[in-house]
Scaffold this active site. Sequence first.
Site, PDB file in Angstrom:
ATOM      1  N   ASP A   3       0.843  -1.197   0.000  1.00 42.73           N
ATOM      2  CA  ASP A   3       0.000   0.000   0.000  1.00 42.73           C
ATOM      3  C   ASP A   3       0.876   1.245   0.000  1.00 42.73           C
ATOM      4  OD1 ASP A   3      -2.666  -0.905   0.026  1.00 42.73           O
ATOM      5  OD2 ASP A   3      -2.723  -1.109   2.184  1.00 42.73           O
ATOM      6  N   LYS A  60      -0.554  -1.441  -4.883  1.00 43.24           N
ATOM      7  CA  LYS A  60      -1.486  -0.313  -4.955  1.00 43.24           C
ATOM      8  C   LYS A  60      -0.678   0.976  -5.129  1.00 43.24           C
ATOM      9  CE  LYS A  60      -5.183  -2.031  -1.953  1.00 43.24           C
ATOM     10  NZ  LYS A  60      -5.935  -1.717  -0.715  1.00 43.24           N
ATOM     11  N   ASP A  96      -6.401 -10.649   4.410  1.00 44.11           N
ATOM     12  CA  ASP A  96      -7.497 -10.851   5.350  1.00 44.11           C
ATOM     13  C   ASP A  96      -8.196  -9.557   5.724  1.00 44.11           C
ATOM     14  OD1 ASP A  96      -6.556 -10.240   8.625  1.00 44.11           O
ATOM     15  OD2 ASP A  96      -5.142  -9.952   6.975  1.00 44.11           O
TER      16      ASP A  96
END
Length: 177
Positions: free
Chosen positions: A101, A129, A157
């Site tokens: 991220d 990302k 998750d």
Amino acid sequence: MKEFLDEILYSEEDIDKKVRELGAQITKDYKDKDLLVVGILKGAVSFMSDLIKRIDLPLTVDYMDVTSYEGVNTSGQVKILKDLDNSIEGKDVLIVEDIIDTGTTLNYIKNLFENRLANSVTIATLLNKPKRRKIDVYVKYIGYDIEDLFVIGYGLDYNEIGRNLPYIGTLKKEIYS
């Protein structure tokens, strides 16, 4: 488990094909190197397990548990929960991550490994990302670039749910908002 998902982004077959491609490239790039593959717990376990089966070279494996998250939000502070078991000095290290991220955690780990005198430090991730990046960290091996979506499955998750799915899908917004 499908009741938690809006859609499946990558099927089991899609992931298998991508892992084989990455494994072949890593095999080519690390020929004649002293390769240590480091998985970042817990999310990278599924990806790393399949990836090392596709790397046709002698290699060693280690794991590290690191977090910069509190709940679903990043704190920006990196904490080592479990360090490596062995020295990485002189090794060619491949860090395996499930998803990148902000880049905060991977930048910290990469710098740490360089300070521990690794011969080289490279990163492989299944999901990337780029629009969420806060720290520019070079990722050599990328499975898929994705939008800013909340995804689960194949190691990823939501509050420990979804890691066991053999595919990757988007989590329904009403579950995490």
